[in-house]
Design a protein around this motif. Sequence first.
Motif, short mmCIF file in Angstrom:
data_model
loop_
_atom_site.label_atom_id
_atom_site.label_comp_id
_atom_site.label_asym_id
_atom_site.label_seq_id
_atom_site.Cartn_x
_atom_site.Cartn_y
_atom_site.Cartn_z
N ALA A 76 0.83 -1.21 0.00
CA ALA A 76 0.00 0.00 0.00
C ALA A 76 0.86 1.26 0.00
O ALA A 76 0.58 2.22 -0.72
CB ALA A 76 -0.93 0.00 1.21
N ALA A 77 1.92 1.25 0.81
CA ALA A 77 2.81 2.41 0.86
C ALA A 77 3.52 2.62 -0.46
O ALA A 77 3.69 3.75 -0.93
CB ALA A 77 3.82 2.24 1.99
N GLY A 78 3.94 1.52 -1.08
CA GLY A 78 4.60 1.64 -2.37
C GLY A 78 3.68 2.19 -3.44
O GLY A 78 4.07 3.06 -4.25
N ALA A 79 2.44 1.71 -3.47
CA ALA A 79 1.47 2.20 -4.45
C ALA A 79 1.15 3.67 -4.22
O ALA A 79 1.00 4.46 -5.17
CB ALA A 79 0.20 1.36 -4.39
N LEU A 80 1.05 4.05 -2.96
CA LEU A 80 0.77 5.45 -2.63
C LEU A 80 1.93 6.35 -3.05
O LEU A 80 1.73 7.41 -3.65
CB LEU A 80 0.50 5.58 -1.14
N LEU A 94 9.93 1.47 -1.07
CA LEU A 94 8.68 0.73 -1.18
C LEU A 94 8.00 0.94 -2.52
O LEU A 94 7.14 0.15 -2.90
CB LEU A 94 7.75 1.15 -0.04
N ASP A 95 8.36 1.98 -3.23
CA ASP A 95 7.80 2.26 -4.54
C ASP A 95 8.60 1.48 -5.58
O ASP A 95 9.81 1.70 -5.72
CB ASP A 95 7.89 3.77 -4.79
N PRO A 96 7.96 0.58 -6.35
CA PRO A 96 8.73 -0.17 -7.34
C PRO A 96 9.33 0.70 -8.42
O PRO A 96 10.23 0.28 -9.12
CB PRO A 96 7.67 -1.13 -7.93
N ASP A 97 8.85 1.93 -8.52
CA ASP A 97 9.37 2.88 -9.53
C ASP A 97 10.43 3.79 -8.93
O ASP A 97 10.84 4.77 -9.53
CB ASP A 97 8.20 3.70 -10.07
N CYS A 98 10.91 3.46 -7.70
CA CYS A 98 11.75 4.40 -6.97
C CYS A 98 13.07 4.66 -7.66
O CYS A 98 13.69 5.71 -7.44
CB CYS A 98 12.00 3.91 -5.54
N CYS A 99 13.54 3.76 -8.46
CA CYS A 99 14.86 3.92 -9.07
C CYS A 99 14.80 4.34 -10.53
O CYS A 99 15.83 4.38 -11.22
CB CYS A 99 15.66 2.63 -8.94
N SER A 100 13.61 4.61 -11.02
CA SER A 100 13.49 4.97 -12.44
C SER A 100 13.79 6.42 -12.66
O SER A 100 13.84 7.20 -11.75
CB SER A 100 12.08 4.65 -12.92
#
Length: 356
Positions: free
Chosen positions: A195-199, A350-356
Amino acid sequence: MTTPRTEHLVLPGVLTAEQAAATVRGILAVQREDGAIPWFRGHHLDPWDHTEAAMALDAAGEHEAAERAYVWLARHQNEDGSWYAAYQDGDFADITDRGRETNFVAYVAVGVWHHYLSTGDDTFLDRMWPTVYAAIEYVLRLQQPGGQIGWRRDDDGTATADALLTGSSSIHHALRCALAIAEQREEAQPDWELAAGALRHAIRRHPERFLDKGRYSMDWYYPVLGGALTGAEAKSRIEADWDRFVVPGLGVRCVVPNPWVTGGESAELALALWAMGESDRALEILQSIQHLRDAESGLYWTGFVFEDEAIWPQELTTWTAGSLLLAVAALGGHEATCAVFGGDRLPAGLDPDCCS
């Protein structure tokens, strides 16, 4: 009343030790015996600002008073995990707004983690865990498919899907603190992590998923304050609207184009700047709002209409004083405050896009 600890609350041009102690006493004077901290006596309590004031008390070493504030929340939590939006003078039986706002509900996790880091009290953490767990579960029931959090449920049970960027950014911070509590207790919460990652992804990449409140300074800096934006992204966001919101020598506008600076927004921006590593600019902001300080009470006026040179509204609020004390505590190196707002001991990535 104890003598507040003020060694880390002394900041040139902002607070002397005597002034810091007076501000802490000002908050304590408003707190009710049952632990409730309304905006000021005779006004309402909301759970978010109540928690902010309690955190300031912990930053000053007033741990017993802060704990009473959290016990108030535990005692008066609704069965669904929420609290109402407003209680007259902190009286749990006198509810003046029966809506339940998600960012108000989630913020207990930030306060509880801050208190634990301030005291190391495992018994307190064990006692408050059911409260935090129920609050986070309530909030996540209003998360939308795009990751954003609906901002309110009405008393008749109707939930809104509309999300506020400021509120969701605050919830992002609260989720990270709740996950830190869960980790400390060795009770993994993988659904909260998702949930935190999606947020965080929604905040960073999808502004269209939030109501347009771009006139408000909180929507400008809260993605940074809540830890969703860091590094170059945070710096770019702050630089983009600095001249739009910051009034040199006076503070931060609440909303443009209104000629109104507010103490709470100014102190929160300072805290966000500190988290970005810009302590010099944070100090300048805090110095700029000393015209809002009331020497008699040690508290701070909510705001100032600079075109009319008028204090407005005529209220000295505990949460304005609390936000200033927390910003000063961060600049002063208070370990718990630095950890909570600087991201130490909070989960990252936590965001899967954090490194993009």
